[in-house]
Design an enzyme around this catalytic site. Structure first.
Site, PDB file in Angstrom:
ATOM      1  N   ARG A  19      41.239 -16.293   7.604  1.00 45.67           N
ATOM      2  CA  ARG A  19      40.688 -17.574   7.273  1.00 45.67           C
ATOM      3  C   ARG A  19      40.295 -17.521   5.897  1.00 45.67           C
ATOM      4  O   ARG A  19      40.533 -18.575   5.061  1.00 45.67           O
ATOM      5  CB  ARG A  19      39.633 -18.012   8.250  1.00 45.67           C
ATOM      6  N   ASN A  37      40.933 -20.724  13.871  1.00 44.64           N
ATOM      7  CA  ASN A  37      41.422 -19.578  14.752  1.00 44.64           C
ATOM      8  C   ASN A  37      41.548 -20.193  16.046  1.00 44.64           C
ATOM      9  O   ASN A  37      40.924 -20.634  16.767  1.00 44.64           O
ATOM     10  CB  ASN A  37      40.378 -18.531  14.915  1.00 44.64           C
TER      11      ASN A  37
END
EC number: 6.2.-.-
Length: 737
Positions: A19, A37
């Site tokens: 990320r 996620n």
């Protein structure tokens, strides 16, 4: 030109800084949108003129990630004016959390930077390094689903965690001395030792103390080289070689290292690498073999400890009996290690998933564990979810679903209740992380193995279909499931004829292997007793007067020797075996280099070390044809070795014995390949770690013009069995058999 859309990235994208990587890439390219996620998937919703370049860069991933697929779909949904990291949500579990990663160079620099926030802090890590598998409880991988949840971030750590410019941006293991896990040094009775734990522990080690050290996946026992004999005595392992952790300069000083081995030592896994000693007689208190297992410091704790030590090397061995699970809990360490160690250096971060050190030799994995496992392999075994429960010794487990097989770290020898419990725990936790529900459970063919019984019990609970897989066929399935000749050389495995196999040649493809050759079936007087006392194995292969005279000259009393002779004569309590390992045991016994096995594989390893200075010559091989199979006579080979003992050096006989045995079994494989027109010959089994034997087989195969296959992705020993079981079961189902 596309400027907007949804991007789904699947694979190992948890715990690898994905990320933050997406966020930074978006900032660099002027994109706006979101990233989230979703289990083992990262979903990006983005817009900007550089959208196509954005997708291209994301497809390359981070150094620790493994991308399975990148899917782009059109979307008209509005996106934020900035780029935002959203909270995680439940989603697919097709991927897996990566293995623990050695402390990176930047974090090592941080812990030695004077006045810095991380100066001297033992649990320093960032998005590129630190614990992963050992601390995770569930997916998606976020701090609240790891054992770091017990340590709320301080303001300074929170600032770095939320700062896109920091390499600790969304690093779930971020912690410092103010908010993170703490070290303590204890007496074995659990009372605290005064002073700063690391400095004090280093001083005690330098002065000869034995210290248990809690690391990423469990406890080690550490001491200096001078104290190694005392440690071995306390552990009851006087002959077993131990591994060392040392500085880079010290490893270079004592061992020969190739560039590939140096790269492995310094890589993200930082495994134990078995290296040849520069002086085979050096460090005999640690290892009497010609090799020594070496590893570099791989956590911040290790680096800080070595900074305070005057000794550049520590013996570093797992704090558990061989084959048993690693000790992970401080209270258990105090209870079980009190008679073995002087002090215990521990911390208060819970080890969720224990994980022993990985071991590699000559590029071949011996133990698949920390840094290398969990291991995830792409393969097409059909639609069923398959569990492979593994073998009895050096066990691990594998789970296949949705095109991927995940193999757990090393479990141990499933011969005792604690290791069986650990096997069950590993199955349950791995299945939980993967979201797996078993349709098929594959297990070893041996009906008495604890892992076999567990597979049967689990099948009754879940309704899964049971698939028994012969041990050595699983070895070859893991190495090459397609058409080939397979050579399996190891200790013992339950054969389809009820005897013990271990020197086998197969022809075919999974799941249709035919046994076309093997080593001569010989007697193991007393069964497992012959593995502990290899002179029994010698007499079982050569039950002759000359052998009896040799044993008598070595102190066998008449009564014991008479019982052995009658046992063999009457075939009472005899196991029949074609095991390569047992033949090597007998050779070690014949030459007098190992008369009692005190650790797994000792006779064969000592024989290998004995052969190092010797000159190998190729003796005549005697082959027998029986029921369509070619059999190499190992009794003739041992008899030849016996005849040379009065005229040749022990080292030369040992070297020639290994070469002739290896060449003979390779010749059986080559004959089978030529007769059946197979192009590939695959090798597996723990004996293949023997450099001289593996080399002789490879040379024979290559010289014959056939393709030689050696699996370097999984252990050659029994650590590949659970994966091979999954391959066998899945292929069987796909073919409707």
């Amino acid at each position: 030109m596309q400027i907007k859309g949804k991007i789904s990235i699947k694979g190992i994208v948890q715990g690898v800084g994905f990320r933050p990587f997406v966020y930074k890439t978006a900032q660099d390219l002027g994109m706006h949108g979101t990233v989230r996620n979703l289990g083992s998937e990262v979903r990006v919703h983005a817009e900007g003129t550089n959208f196509e370049e954005f997708v291209r860069r994301l497809s390359s991933g981070t150094p620790l990630s493994r991308i399975d697929s990148v899917t782009v779909t059109d979307s008209d949904e509005p996106v934020p004016a900035e780029f935002v990291i959203l909270e995680s949500a439940a989603g697919t579990l097709s991927g897996f959390i990566p293995a623990d990663v050695a402390t990176c160079d930047e974090c090592i620099k941080d812990i030695f930077t004077r006045g810095g926030r991380y100066e001297g802090y033992w649990a320093t890590s960032c998005v590129n390094c630190g614990p992963r598998y050992s601390i995770i409880c569930a997916l998606p991988y976020d701090r609240e689903r790891t054992r770091m949840d017990a340590f709320p971030m301080c303001g300074a750590c929170e600032g770095e965690y939320t700062d896109p410019a920091s390499r600790r941006h969304h690093a779930q293991t971020i912690a410092c001395a103010d908010c993170g896990p703490k070290l303590s040094l204890l007496h074995p009775d659990g009372t605290t030792v005064p002073g700063e734990p690391l400095h004090t522990a280093a001083s005690l080690l330098d002065n000869g103390a034995v210290v248990a050290i809690r690391g990423l996946g469990g406890f080690h026992i550490a001491c200096t080289a001078e104290a190694a004999g005392r440690l071995k005595g306390a552990l009851g392992r006087p002959e077993q070689p131990l591994a060392v952790m040392a500085t880079a300069d010290e490893i270079r000083r004592v061992a020969r290292i190739s560039p590939a081995e140096w790269e492995l030592l310094n890589g993200p896994a930082h495994p134990i690498v078995v290296l040849p000693k520069k002086n085979p007689q050096a460090l005999n208190d640690i290892s009497k073999l010609h090799t020594i297992g070496c590893m570099l410091p791989y956590t911040a704790l290790h680096h800080l400890l070595f900074a305070h030590l005057t000794n550049p090397m520590l013996v570093m061995t797992s704090a558990n009996a061989p084959g048993y699970p690693m000790i992970t809990d401080t209270r258990e360490a105090c209870e079980r290690l009190g008679g073995h160690v002087d002090y215990i250096l521990t911390h208060n971060r819970v080890i969720q998933n224990r994980c022993d050190d990985s071991v590699v030799r000559d590029g071949k994995i011996i133990r698949l564990s920390r840094g290398l496992a969990p291991k995830r392999e792409r393969c097409d075994l059909g639609d069923a979810c398959i569990l492979g429960t593994g073998p009895e010794l050096n066990a691990n487990i594998s789970i296949y679903q949705g095109g991927f097989c995940v193999t757990s770290p090393h479990v141990g020898n499933v011969r005792n209740p604690p290791t069986l419990a650990y096997l069950k725990e590993t199955v349950e936790r791995t299945a939980h992380l993967l979201g797996a529900g078993f349709d098929v459970i594959a297990h070893d063919l041996h009906p008495q193995f604890l892992s076999t019984r567990y597979a049967q019990e689990l099948a009754e609970e879940t309704g899964a279909t049971l698939v028994p897989v012969q041990h050595h066929k699983a070895h070859i399935a893991a190495a090459n499931p397609g058409p080939c000749i397979g050579i399996a050389i190891d200790g013992v495995g339950y054969g389809e004829d009820g005897t013990v196999w271990g020197g086998e040649v197969f022809a075919g493809a999974v799941p249709d292997f035919t046994r076309v050759g093997h080593l001569e079936p010989v007697m193991m007087p007393g069964g497992d007793l012959a593995t502990r006392y290899p002179e029994r194995m010698l007499y079982g292969i050569l039950p002759e007067e000359e052998t009896a005279d040799l044993l008598a000259s070595r102190g066998w009393d008449a009564t014991t020797l008479g019982v052995l002779q009658k046992q063999v004569e009457r075939q009472f309590n005899i196991t029949i075996s074609s095991s390569t390992g047992r033949v090597l045991d007998a050779a070690a016994a014949l030459l007098g280099v190992c008369r009692e096995r005190t650790f797994d594989g000792e006779p064969a390893q000592v024989l290998e070390t004995t052969a190092i200075p010797g000159t190998a010559s190729l003796w005549e091989r005697e082959f027998i044809q029986e029921q369509g199979r070619t059999i190499l006579s190992t009794s003739a080979l041992l008899r030849e070795a016996f005849s040379r003992m009065k005229t040749e050096q022990t080292a030369d006989i040992a070297a020639s014995f290994q070469q002739t045995l290896a060449t003979g079994i390779a010749e059986i494989a080559v004959m089978a390949a030529e007769e059946r027109q197979y192009k590939k010959i695959a090798l597996s089994g723990g004996v293949a770690y023997n450099q001289a034997i593996e080399s002789a087989i490879r040379k024979t195969v290559v010289a014959s013009g056939h393709e030689y296959i050696l699996n370097t992705d999984y252990p050659l020993g029994d650590g590949c069995i659970s994966y091979g079981q999954c391959v066998w079961a899945g292929t069987t189902l796909k073919q409707g058999k």
